[in-house]
Design an enzyme around this catalytic site. Structure first.
Site, PDB file in Angstrom:
ATOM      1  N   ARG A 123     -36.257 -31.607  18.365  1.00  0.00           N
ATOM      2  CA  ARG A 123     -35.918 -32.958  18.000  1.00  0.00           C
ATOM      3  C   ARG A 123     -36.652 -33.593  17.030  1.00  0.00           C
ATOM      4  O   ARG A 123     -38.133 -33.881  17.512  1.00  0.00           O
ATOM      5  CB  ARG A 123     -35.882 -33.840  19.607  1.00  0.00           C
ATOM      6  CG  ARG A 123     -35.294 -35.234  19.253  1.00  0.00           C
ATOM      7  CD  ARG A 123     -35.478 -35.816  20.428  1.00  0.00           C
ATOM      8  NE  ARG A 123     -34.893 -37.066  20.567  1.00  0.00           N
ATOM      9  CZ  ARG A 123     -35.608 -38.142  20.299  1.00  0.00           C
ATOM     10  NH1 ARG A 123     -37.139 -38.162  19.795  1.00  0.00           N
ATOM     11  NH2 ARG A 123     -35.133 -39.394  20.222  1.00  0.00           N
ATOM     12  N   LYS A 148     -45.230 -37.926  16.794  1.00  0.00           N
ATOM     13  CA  LYS A 148     -45.967 -38.609  17.647  1.00  0.00           C
ATOM     14  C   LYS A 148     -47.394 -39.077  17.504  1.00  0.00           C
ATOM     15  O   LYS A 148     -48.032 -38.196  16.858  1.00  0.00           O
ATOM     16  CB  LYS A 148     -45.594 -37.979  19.004  1.00  0.00           C
ATOM     17  CG  LYS A 148     -44.118 -38.422  19.422  1.00  0.00           C
ATOM     18  CD  LYS A 148     -43.878 -37.825  20.757  1.00  0.00           C
ATOM     19  CE  LYS A 148     -42.233 -38.240  21.067  1.00  0.00           C
ATOM     20  NZ  LYS A 148     -41.624 -37.559  22.109  1.00  0.00           N
TER      21      LYS A 148
END
Ligand code: PMM
Length: 287
Positions: free
Chosen positions: A267, A232
């Site tokens: 994840r 991210k």
């Protein structure tokens, strides 16, 4: 309806029991979308999507999280039909090649989640924590499968436009407690609830860091915690790494730090790297 209950290695176990075992599960990300931030269009072709899922299973993923709509900042929703067309055939095909695979459906629409469960998925991952579709809570209750409830401030289109909190850690904890209670009131078994602070969803760099640093506050609510920091933007900012594929080292750090603070589900895009690091961290905990 789901063929198996439980997550990852612990077939048959509820989410809570799984957390108590001290183990962890790696969830490999499969975005069957043309526009996800980290792998734009790479797995939009169903054949490529399935072979990537198989690759992630071979690398040690316990779960494959299949999504048909990007939730990257600024993204627009896709039509429900298009979302179904993307995910259902891919779930069928993964399970025909690997019947024992555990599939999670990353969707906030109940119709998509239901079709995915019918195709063999056994976990629902809802980034809106049942706020995106009023039929999601009853579906989760009826399906009796583990359900991820994630925090998001705003919606993907605008969530990164100057998000503000008075106290991000407290606000995320209060939100997740309230959502867990709402799920239980709707009939979801407490054993099936998994919470996620929603890294990158309506959060600045410092919000993400505070949530990771104080992850125990989320863990203390009393449910297993999933963390989704993989590749991210905040990792790119910290490492000055514009190349998204180059964010794997920073991602691995977030996984280990989150594990140390009590997260049990991860994840990630880069299964092997995260899994190896988590195996080392788990061994340290066991000695
Ligand atoms: N992040 C994305 C999508 N789905 N689900 C959960 N539970 N947690 C997350 O952090 C999360 C998610 C967006 O990332 P991607 O575009 O790499 O899939």
């Amino acid at each position: 309806m789901p063929r198996t209950r439980g997550i990852g290695k612990n077939e048959g176990a509820g989410a809570d029991e799984y957390a108590a075992s001290g183990s962890f599960s790696v969830m490999g990300i499969l975005n069957v979308t043309p526009d996800s931030f980290s792998d734009p269009g790479e797995f939009f072709d169903p054949e490529k999507a399935v072979s990537h899922a198989i690759h992630m299973l071979d690398e040690g993923a316990e779960i494959i999280d299949v999504g048909g709509e990007s939730t990257r900042p600024g993204s627009d929703p896709v039509s429900p039909d298009e979302e179904l067309r993307r995910v259902v055939p891919v779930i069928h095909e993964i399970l025909s090649e690997r019947p024992d695979a555990t599939i999670s459906i990353d969707a906030y629409r109940a119709a998509t989640a239901e079709a995915a469960l019918e195709a063999g998925a056994t976990i629902i991952n809802d980034v809106t924590a049942m706020r995106g579709d009023e039929r999601m809570a009853p579906l989760m209750a009826e399906a009796k499968v583990p359900a991820v409830l994630m925090h998001m401030k705003g919606e993907p289109k605008t969530m990164q436009n100057d998000p503000k909190y008075e106290d991000v850690v407290r606000e995320v904890r209060d939100f997740l407690s309230e959502r867990a209670e709402a799920a239980i009131s709707a009939g979801v078994s407490p054993e099936d609830i998994i919470l996620d602070p929603g890294i990158g969803f309506g959060k600045t760099l410092s919000h993400n860091l505070l949530l990771l640093k104080n992850l125990e506050d989320t863990v203390d609510i009393g449910f297993p915690v999933l963390i989704g920091a993989s590749r991210k933007g905040f990792i790119g900012k910290l490492t000055s790494e514009d190349d998204i594929g180059g964010r794997v080292f920073g991602t691995v750090a977030t996984s280990v730090l989150a594990y140390e603070r009590g997260a049990t589900l991860f994840r990630v895009h880069d299964v092997r790297a995260n899994k190896d690091a988590l195996e080392v961290a788990a061994a340290l905990r066991r000695v």
